[in-house]
Scaffold this active site. Structure first.
Site, PDB file in Angstrom:
ATOM      1  N   ASP A  38      29.916   6.982  -5.847  1.00 21.70           N
ATOM      2  CA  ASP A  38      31.243   6.697  -6.377  1.00 21.70           C
ATOM      3  C   ASP A  38      32.303   6.561  -5.289  1.00 21.70           C
ATOM      4  O   ASP A  38      33.483   6.806  -5.525  1.00 21.70           O
ATOM      5  CB  ASP A  38      31.670   7.781  -7.385  1.00 21.70           C
ATOM      6  CG  ASP A  38      32.766   7.285  -8.325  1.00 21.70           C
ATOM      7  OD1 ASP A  38      32.772   6.072  -8.621  1.00 21.70           O
ATOM      8  OD2 ASP A  38      33.613   8.093  -8.740  1.00 21.70           O
ATOM      9  N   ASP A  39      31.870   6.156  -4.087  1.00 26.28           N
ATOM     10  CA  ASP A  39      32.848   5.879  -3.035  1.00 26.28           C
ATOM     11  C   ASP A  39      33.451   4.483  -3.173  1.00 26.28           C
ATOM     12  O   ASP A  39      34.386   4.145  -2.452  1.00 26.28           O
ATOM     13  CB  ASP A  39      32.200   6.006  -1.647  1.00 26.28           C
ATOM     14  CG  ASP A  39      32.232   7.429  -1.133  1.00 26.28           C
ATOM     15  OD1 ASP A  39      32.992   8.238  -1.673  1.00 26.28           O
ATOM     16  OD2 ASP A  39      31.492   7.726  -0.176  1.00 26.28           O
ATOM     17  N   LYS A  41      31.436   1.393  -3.335  1.00 30.81           N
ATOM     18  CA  LYS A  41      30.685   0.345  -2.627  1.00 30.81           C
ATOM     19  C   LYS A  41      30.610  -0.938  -3.455  1.00 30.81           C
ATOM     20  O   LYS A  41      30.888  -2.029  -2.962  1.00 30.81           O
ATOM     21  CB  LYS A  41      29.278   0.864  -2.296  1.00 30.81           C
ATOM     22  CG  LYS A  41      29.271   2.104  -1.400  1.00 30.81           C
ATOM     23  CD  LYS A  41      27.870   2.567  -1.082  1.00 30.81           C
ATOM     24  CE  LYS A  41      27.117   3.048  -2.311  1.00 30.81           C
ATOM     25  NZ  LYS A  41      27.741   4.230  -2.927  1.00 30.81           N
ATOM     26  N   LEU A 473     -21.261  13.297  -7.189  1.00 23.64           N
ATOM     27  CA  LEU A 473     -20.692  14.584  -7.581  1.00 23.64           C
ATOM     28  C   LEU A 473     -21.516  15.753  -7.053  1.00 23.64           C
ATOM     29  O   LEU A 473     -22.707  15.593  -6.741  1.00 23.64           O
ATOM     30  CB  LEU A 473     -20.594  14.678  -9.106  1.00 23.64           C
ATOM     31  CG  LEU A 473     -19.638  13.716  -9.807  1.00 23.64           C
ATOM     32  CD1 LEU A 473     -19.844  13.771 -11.312  1.00 23.64           C
ATOM     33  CD2 LEU A 473     -18.187  14.046  -9.454  1.00 23.64           C
ATOM     34  N   GLY A 477     -27.640  15.688  -6.932  1.00 20.35           N
ATOM     35  CA  GLY A 477     -28.966  15.574  -6.335  1.00 20.35           C
ATOM     36  C   GLY A 477     -28.967  14.911  -4.969  1.00 20.35           C
ATOM     37  O   GLY A 477     -30.032  14.536  -4.467  1.00 20.35           O
ATOM     38  N   SER A 546     -17.865  13.038  -0.605  1.00 21.86           N
ATOM     39  CA  SER A 546     -16.986  11.948  -0.117  1.00 21.86           C
ATOM     40  C   SER A 546     -16.341  11.212  -1.292  1.00 21.86           C
ATOM     41  O   SER A 546     -16.680  10.069  -1.573  1.00 21.86           O
ATOM     42  CB  SER A 546     -17.746  10.979   0.780  1.00 21.86           C
ATOM     43  OG  SER A 546     -18.956  10.549   0.222  1.00 21.86           O
TER      44      SER A 546
END
EC number: 2.7.7.4
Length: 633
Positions: A38-39, A41, A473, A477, A546
């Site tokens: 609110d300056d 601009k 996961l 295995g 990974s």
């Protein structure tokens, strides 16, 4: 000041060619307005558009209607509505995104960016400032220098904007008091000197009333000028300064319309070039001379900074997109490790060790970032300890690229010193950065050549090196199948080594936890070790969850084409939980094990693995045989 003359259909119908000829020779100034919320601009930019007669009649009518609807005092025009185009901006009376506007005067053309004042939109402000030559820092005369004033001044200086205008706005609300203006100017000067701003121009203005915008105001007889527009018209901008620097042109495109022509197109980042000048192609270092400077309008005797041209070379040297053509006697550096300031722009925090695309000029390379040396509190300028950077965070980091890039310090050359980071998965821009310098070790550490090549080592073992990268996961295995594969290779007198996920955490990676950043570093280290082992001619087998595709791709990029075999052990989460030999899923479900893949941390399944093993329809022995056949077949 005379009343503005608004653009009409009759004016549009005038001789456009003559108008364009008149204006195309004008220089262009890009500037931003920034400061606290609110300056004023947006109001200032609206006033500039209004006073420079860049508003069409229908726009003026709509503006007057909008001003009445949003409740502007009396019948005055709310100039901010010319710029704040988003519905949310009009509803809240604030600027959210960067708004670009064009206007022109008799002396110069302008592109102005209205940037948000809120801290949460810091990335938007940086975007607007990245191409600016000048910044207008607005201050509300009633409030003085505020936190947002400091923040935006720091950012403007950080981005490399050389020209600062301190516009003390809303002077009409303080009775045009000279003492208030002087007090604010003195306070700003004290702050500016702390961050390295040594020179700025202070102007008392009222964007709403128009004081000192296009002409000096009778309300401030104590101010002797210049008015804002006068200053913007006459400030010297960077093109001439860039012309005095050594010649550099990043190659954007190899222009080969036929077999008789081969040129290299791009925009001069700095300096001048003429036919016959000696140049160096970087990073290769090959030298030659300029033969021709080609443009659509014919050959030039000289090209200067900012011009886009096609250069032809006297010799047939290797040169392509991403290379830099530079003055032979004053070339820029090429390196692969740097210190840089980083402005983080993504909602997701920076992940140290993750590979991002780094784009600098026309060069694109893969880059990894180390944890920040420190984060900068732009409100206090304090240096804060940090492990990452969040949205709008600014910090100093060290980064490395997968191959050398041609660069200069951002303070010397914004084109060859400024870069962006791009997420490899989403292709979104996540950060903007400014290079400071190459790290000393980047210049002192060189690859030591060996007389014994990796092919010679492999031939001695009578095998082709390979990296079998098992991913899946926990409980899928991986380790079971990987162990069977190694046993079969051993019986076949093949030289192999198994790197298991749990085993490396007992030694090489014992210092790493299971946060996303630590997992990335875990995979990076294993990839580097596996690469050394394949250099020795070994068949390397790894069994790691990974979970992230970008890290698996990072390891793939470390090896020659065809040596990385991604093996996806595809086991449904429910089946992996049933097996749960180590009880990890149970702990994760109970909240006792954080960042566990498949529960509270994602797993990104391979899209096109070299081998996919469905453990619900295949025994481990069958899977091992399938992998051996693929490897040796």
């Amino acid at each position: 000041m005379t009343d503005p003359v608004y653009v009409t259909d009759a004016l549009i119908a005038e001789d456009i060619d003559a108008y364009l000829e008149q204006h195309q020779q004008k220089s262009l100034l890009r500037f931003i307005t920034c400061g606290s919320v609110d300056d004023g601009k947006s109001t200032l930019i609206g006033r500039l558009l209004y006073d420079s007669k860049m508003i069409f009649e229908d726009q003026l009518a709509a503006l007057e209607a909008d001003s009445k609807r949003v409740g502007t005092q009396g019948q005055e025009i709310d100039f901010a509505l010319l710029v704040d185009g988003l519905a949310a901006e009009r509803e809240q009376g604030i600027t959210i995104d960067v708004a670009y506007r064009f206007f022109t005067t008799e002396k110069r053309k302008f592109i102005v960016a209205d940037t948000p004042g809120h801290e949460q939109y810091t990335r938007n402000m940086v975007t607007g400032a990245s191409t600016a030559d000048l910044a207008v820092i607005l201050i509300d005369a009633r409030k003085g220098v505020l936190t947002q004033t400091r923040r935006h001044s720091f950012l403007a200086h950080l981005i490399g904007i050389k020209h600062i205008v301190l516009a003390v706005n809303k002077m009409d609300l303080v009775g045009y008091d000279k003492a208030i203006f002087d007090r604010i100017t003195l306070a700003y000067r004290a702050f500016a000197s702390e961050i390295g701003i040594t020179n700025f121009t202070a102007i008392p203005i009222s964007g709403f009333k128009g004081d000192n915008i296009t002409a000096l105001s009778d309300n401030t007889p104590w101010f002797k000028g210049p008015a804002l527009i006068e200053h913007l018209e006459n400030v010297e901008i960077g093109a001439s300064a860039d012309e005095t620097k050594p010649f550099r042109m990043p190659v954007q495109w190899v222009n080969r319309p036929n077999l008789d022509f081969r040129g290299f197109s791009g925009q001069l980042a700095s300096g001048k070039v003429r036919p016959g000048d000696a140049v160096r192609i970087l990073p290769s270092g090959k030298t030659t001379t300029i033969d021709r400077i080609v443009t659509l309008d014919g050959d030039l005797e000289e090209a200067v900074a900012g011009q886009s041209v096609t250069l032809t070379l006297a010799d047939e040297v290797d040169c392509s997109r991403g290379d830099v053509i530079a003055a032979a006697d004053a070339p820029p550096e090429a390196a692969d490790q740097f210190e840089a300031t980083l402005v983080w722009m993504a909602d997701e925090a920076m992940i140290a060790g993750r590979a991002y695309w780094l784009k600098l000029a026309t060069q694109t390379v893969s880059a990894t970032i180390q944890p920040p040396k420190y984060e900068i509190n732009v409100n206090t300028l304090d240096h804060l300890a940090a492990k990452t950077l969040e949205l709008n965070g600014i910090g100093v980091v060290e980064l490395s690229t997968d191959k050398p890039i041609v660069f200069e310090a951002y303070g010397d050359n914004r084109t060859l010193g400024g870069f962006i980071l791009i997420d490899k998965i989403s292709n979104a821009t996540v950060a903007a950065g400014m290079l400071h310098f190459s790290l000393r070790r980047a210049q002192n550490v060189h690859w030591q050549a060996s007389d014994i090549s990796r092919d010679m080592r492999a031939n001695l073992k009578n095998q082709k090196p390979a990296l079998l990268w098992f991913t899946g996961l926990s409980g899928s295995g991986k380790s079971t199948i990987a162990n069977l594969v190694e046993k079969r290779l051993h019986r076949m007198n093949r030289h192999s080594f198994l790197l298991d996920g749990d085993n490396v955490r007992h030694g090489l990676n014992r210092d790493l936890g299971f946060t996303e950043a630590d997992r990335i570093e875990n995979i990076r280290r294993v990839g580097e070790v596996a690469k050394l082992m394949t250099d020795a001619g070994l068949i390397v087998i790894t069994a790691f969850i990974s979970p992230f595709k970008v890290e698996r791709d990072m390891v793939r990029g470390m090896l020659p084409e065809g040596e990385f075999l991604e093996i996806f052990i595809d086991t449904p989460l429910a089946e992996a939980e049933k097996r749960d030999v180590k009880g990890l899923y149970k702990k994760a479900r109970a909240g006792q094990l954080k960042n566990f893949t498949g529960i509270d941390s994602p797993y990104e399944a391979p899209e096109k693995p070299e081998i996919r093993i469905d453990t619900t329809s295949m025994t481990p022995e069958e899977a091992a045989d399938m992998i051996i056949d693929r490897l040796l077949g």
